[in-house]
Design an enzyme around this catalytic site. Structure first.
Site, PDB file in Angstrom:
ATOM      1  N   ASN A   1      38.542  29.636  35.973  1.00 15.25           N
ATOM      2  CA  ASN A   1      37.756  29.218  34.807  1.00 15.25           C
ATOM      3  C   ASN A   1      37.870  27.721  34.526  1.00 15.25           C
ATOM      4  O   ASN A   1      36.888  27.069  34.199  1.00 15.25           O
ATOM      5  CB  ASN A   1      38.216  29.976  33.557  1.00 15.25           C
ATOM      6  CG  ASN A   1      37.369  31.199  33.297  1.00 15.25           C
ATOM      7  OD1 ASN A   1      36.252  31.322  33.798  1.00 15.25           O
ATOM      8  ND2 ASN A   1      37.894  32.116  32.506  1.00 15.25           N
TER       9      ASN A   1
ATOM     10  N   PHE B   1      43.590  31.496  22.916  1.00 17.71           N
ATOM     11  CA  PHE B   1      42.710  32.056  23.946  1.00 17.71           C
ATOM     12  C   PHE B   1      42.102  30.962  24.815  1.00 17.71           C
ATOM     13  O   PHE B   1      41.781  29.881  24.332  1.00 17.71           O
ATOM     14  CB  PHE B   1      41.579  32.858  23.296  1.00 17.71           C
ATOM     15  CG  PHE B   1      42.075  34.078  22.582  1.00 17.71           C
ATOM     16  CD1 PHE B   1      42.337  35.243  23.276  1.00 17.71           C
ATOM     17  CD2 PHE B   1      42.310  34.052  21.213  1.00 17.71           C
ATOM     18  CE1 PHE B   1      42.812  36.363  22.625  1.00 17.71           C
ATOM     19  CE2 PHE B   1      42.792  35.174  20.550  1.00 17.71           C
ATOM     20  CZ  PHE B   1      43.041  36.331  21.247  1.00 17.71           C
ATOM     21  N   GLU B   2      41.872  31.303  26.075  1.00 25.36           N
ATOM     22  CA  GLU B   2      41.288  30.340  27.012  1.00 25.36           C
ATOM     23  C   GLU B   2      39.890  29.903  26.584  1.00 25.36           C
ATOM     24  O   GLU B   2      39.391  28.862  27.007  1.00 25.36           O
ATOM     25  CB  GLU B   2      41.223  30.931  28.413  1.00 25.36           C
ATOM     26  CG  GLU B   2      40.206  32.047  28.580  1.00 25.36           C
ATOM     27  CD  GLU B   2      40.427  32.837  29.867  1.00 25.36           C
ATOM     28  OE1 GLU B   2      40.033  32.359  30.922  1.00 25.36           O
ATOM     29  OE2 GLU B   2      41.011  33.940  29.778  1.00 25.36           O
ATOM     30  N   THR B   3      39.248  30.700  25.755  1.00 19.85           N
ATOM     31  CA  THR B   3      37.909  30.361  25.285  1.00 19.85           C
ATOM     32  C   THR B   3      37.925  29.209  24.284  1.00 19.85           C
ATOM     33  O   THR B   3      36.873  28.680  23.935  1.00 19.85           O
ATOM     34  CB  THR B   3      37.267  31.590  24.628  1.00 19.85           C
ATOM     35  OG1 THR B   3      38.250  32.225  23.788  1.00 19.85           O
ATOM     36  CG2 THR B   3      36.797  32.569  25.683  1.00 19.85           C
TER      37      THR B   3
END
Lengths: 258, 327, 327, 258
Positions: free
Chosen positions: C109, D53-55
């Site tokens: 990602n 969170f990676e978001t």
């Protein structure tokens, strides 16, 4: 032998620069007269141009002339307020960068439009220290077209820069590409005496236009290297409309115009 | 989330500066030329007589010039030392360089921004196409020998790299600029909470990158707000408590530089400063009377005429003092 | 600033997709797993039967799986194909890979995010410390020979570089990931104006980088707002008109994925989709009846029960449908 | 030979993981059971931990359990809503990264805690395709400490991964450093049978604890490589308080607990 004029050098310079800005361009502005040029262009001939600052402001509404590129006046009513990282990425970006015209100033310029805004004298122990690059090196490196403001003096138009801050056409045709630089180089140098261009084939500075009351020879005398004068034409003086816009709508306090 | 704050007053600023800014440390300050410089903190550093600082700056203007002028700084890495129309070249900076009292390393604004960004991202460098062919790459203010000796400096000012992906991306060569991780970053923001979350209004300059690159972060703020308020629209916050070590509420903390939506820069102060800075004796007087003789930012402000501050208040419609006489 | 918009209706979406998304072009879509995927545009691409797309994705979930499932995609560069609990691995994606119908290149990602960021920054690559020693670096889905032939691909998947600054920054080696400049990016946002300025609420994922990296940018939005409104707080906008080619107002444009502050994802739809996707014949039926048989997003929505949409509406206090039955 | 229990495997796993989280840590969560572990830890033993969170969400208030890391529920009432670039930079950052504990899952794990979440079989023509790395490779590369969730099956605990997605301890002591990887590797593997650790000196997986009703031998039988069982201790079952917190305050709809 200057004829009587109803405008100042700075007004002529601001208007000469404004005329260089094309409609639809993204105009990178520094502090000072370049900001007035961009404001005037937007109000006169390039209404769809976008005023853009290295500090991250896109399409500022300049109700009052900013006195620095970080002036809160550049933050008002923009399309987007970001930061330096955003602004320079927009110029380095392959799609947006080529729409940008950068307006720069400097302490010295050479025949290929390379600029010095760092020191006079030896870098390690300078005689005069200036502000340094700021975003000028970045803009000159990235964008497709730059316009340069200079005071026209022999010691400022030199064959050899004391310090090479911002890339122009380097050493002539192919110079930028050889170094790995994207985009084009300077399109025009606008001074208190006239407008210089750069030859399509040799990328050397030549005299494009001289202001009313200024002769090509006078310009050559104030330049530290030989200018091709053969293509020089008279530059039309500011129109009353141009002056009106500049004075009433761009800098009524004459903060930049003096 | 733990509180990052003592009592929200100027005593805290004194303590925070004493605790975080040590002699000889590396420091970066937020803001740009005449906007949102953390001036209260800068003046406190001057009052605490910090010496031997290594300053990292892009175009941080007034704050940089005052730190240099007061003799706090030995080394500076910088892109631009100017305060717009008020000082096209910062006056005390210029003098210090010309007199050989300041070691300077020059970069461009984007290069400095990328250096902070690299530090924030945990990378040793970031690439750019800026500066190819210029003296910025080849003339080094910190000589190679010094760089090899001193482990607080990267071995090279920049490194040029042929694009290892060939023609991909349309770039043949890249300039790699080394990361900066300042010992301390100080930024001034409009709003922060006592945990160290912060919100900047207007342009962020390189404050976010500077804040996230730092080992320790001091935030001064116009208004200490409730964390519930900042958490109501967390997409408008730019710095989280993860990066913050101390928060101090200092109204007018950027004065005499501007703070968007709060107040404008003070043209009178900045013009006076330029004039004072032009001469060693008038500058000494400025430093002594305006900065060193006052106890804190509150006293510093109190010495200004009430009216002169009042007319700097930002017009809520524009974020600056509309119609201010700026001559 | 010129208008980037025809009439603000779904006819425009049809035209925008027809104009911007060509067979064989490279495409990236915004969103993440089950949130803010530009589903109206994805379904329109499917209806227009685009073929041979080269898709760039990080974890774009539902939108990716539907494009792959409908046969629009020949090549994909991706970090994660999943839709959270609704499909730990995207079902049609998995089938296409296992049947050898989809050429895949795997990244992480962050690597994909950096690739978009490099594209946005006008760089050929960005560095990271992620992936050293793993098969992500060494196993290439697009073989070296293909990469050398095909100029739409960089010659290498990644390149490992020894830190040219020695030990500076504490990293001995870096992974360089090549930039992406998609022919088209499509993002769905809460608010945009007719000039192409946009504001995202909640997390931005990698939408900003994807938008700025693209040659052409299509924005669909929940609400077309006045530009004066967006310009009142321009620090809350993330995409400016400089990057935007078309804007279309499409309420519920991310459905069946979520849109923060507007509506939640539809658990029933996503569960039904997973079940349908598990088998070729039920999937064909889904594709035909749910997507191809309807004329546009309005008809697609009209086929859902009114009530089932209503209970997805975001609670203004939380931004999602508080207490929604999500089993 | 499993004793009668009043809790499920998943509940035991979530609680075992929650106990591993230290107060003050920044907890990187993936989808599913790791989110429950982080929620439970914050409510029980690590109230000053931060869920991340990676978001791009920092310190989410998880009133309801999210069903994906991009669920709008992670965006509510955070300290900051950014994007992927921010989140991963926080983990790669030298000062914040070392405070992060990452919770990961995978399809395969090897004796040094290296993970596969991409394919079973040949990469070019896989027998089974999984989701791929997502942020797992990044987290495993950057942070100082990871906790791994696995189903304990012989085919998942293997000597040789089919695809190496996310770095653990590589090949033992010094492995990460040799490759240029920062931070530490996995601290614990939490399965439906017990908890594995990694030896300080050899960085190989060993059995740290076995759940009530599970024997060390049973764990060895379900592991595709030899585990050192000599240091294994019984793992205390969930306390009533832990179960109450998990069931009532973390996942009352049993969306993840099943």
């Amino acid at each position: 032998m200057v004829a009587e004029r109803d405008y100042t050098d700075r007004e002529m310079m601001a208007i000469a620069a404004a005329r260089q800005i094309r409609n639809g361009e993204i105009v990178f502005c520094g502090t000072g007269i370049s900001m007035l040029a961009a404001m005037a262009a937007k109000k006169i001939s390039a209404p769809e141009s976008t005023i853009f600052f290295e500090t991250g402001a896109i399409d500022s509404r300049l109700d009052e002339v900013p006195l620095a590129v970080a002036d809160s006046r550049v933050m008002y009513h923009t399309a987007l307020n970001g930061g330096l990282a955003d602004a320079f990425a927009t110029m380095q970006n392959r799609f947006t960068g080529e729409q940008v015209v950068g307006i720069l100033g400097a302490a010295q310029i050479d025949p290929f439009g390379n600029l010095n805004s760092t020191v006079i004298g030896d870098y390690a122990r300078p005689k005069i220290r200036f502000s340094g690059s700021g975003g000028a090196c970045d803009v000159a490196s990235f964008v497709n077209r730059t316009i340069i403001f200079m005071q026209h003096e022999k010691r400022k138009f030199v064959n050899q820069l004391d310090y090479f801050t911002s890339p122009g056409w380097i050493d002539g045709p192919g110079g930028r590409r050889r170094l790995g630089l994207p985009g084009g180089g300077p399109a025009a140098v606008i001074t208190n005496l006239g407008i210089m261009g750069f030859g399509e084939t040799d990328r050397r500075m030549y005299l494009m236009a001289f202001y009313p009351g200024v002769s090509p020879e006078e310009i050559q005398q104030n330049t530290g290297f030989a200018l091709d004068l053969s293509r020089a034409r008279p530059c039309p003086p500011p129109t009353p409309e141009e002056l009106e816009t500049l004075r009433r709508h761009c800098d009524p306090q004459r903060l930049i115009l003096g | 989330m733990m509180e990052k704050l003592g009592p929200d007053n100027l005593a805290t600023l004194k303590e925070a500066v004493a605790m975080l800014v040590a002699d000889g440390c590396s420091l970066s300050i937020g803001g740009f030329t005449i906007n949102r410089n953390p001036m209260a903190a800068v003046h406190e550093i001057i009052r605490q007589k910090r010496r031997g600082l290594h300053l990292y700056a892009h175009s941080n203007g007034q704050g940089v010039d005052e730190l240099v002028g007061a003799g706090c700084v030995d080394r500076i890495e910088i892109a631009y030392a100017g305060s717009g129309r008020f000082a096209p070249t910062c006056v005390r900076f210029r003098r210090a360089v010309e007199q050989g009292r300041l070691q300077v390393e020059d970069y461009s604004n984007y290069q400095m921004t990328l250096r902070f960004m690299a530090g924030a991202m945990g990378l040793p460098f970031l690439p750019t196409r800026s500066g190819l062919g210029t003296d910025i790459l080849t003339k080094w203010g910190f000589p190679a020998a010094l760089r090899r000796q001193d482990e607080t400096l990267p071995d090279a000012k920049v490194i040029t790299l042929d694009n290892p992906f060939g023609t991909w991306g349309g770039a043949a060569k890249l300039v790699l600029v080394p990361a900066i991780n300042p010992d301390v970053t100080i930024i001034h923001v409009q709003e922060a909470d006592r945990f160290g979350n912060a919100r900047i209004q207007g342009l962020t300059f390189a404050d976010i990158e500077q804040a996230r690159a730092a080992r320790r972060l001091l935030i001064t703020c116009e208004r200490l707000v409730d964390d519930e308020y900042l958490r109501h629209r967390p997409e408008h916050n730019q710095v989280s408590f993860l990066h913050t070590d101390a928060v101090v509420q200092v109204p007018w903390g950027a004065y005499p530089t501007a703070c968007f939506n709060s107040y404008d820069y003070d043209p009178e102060y900045l013009n006076d400063y330029r004039r004072a800075a032009g001469d060693d004796s008038t500058y000494e007087k400025y430093l002594k009377e305006k900065i060193l003789a006052v106890r804190d930012h509150f006293e510093f402000l109190a010495a200004r005429k009430k009216k002169s501050l009042a007319r700097l208040r930002a017009d809520p419609a524009t974020g600056y003092a509309t119609g201010l006489d700026r001559r």
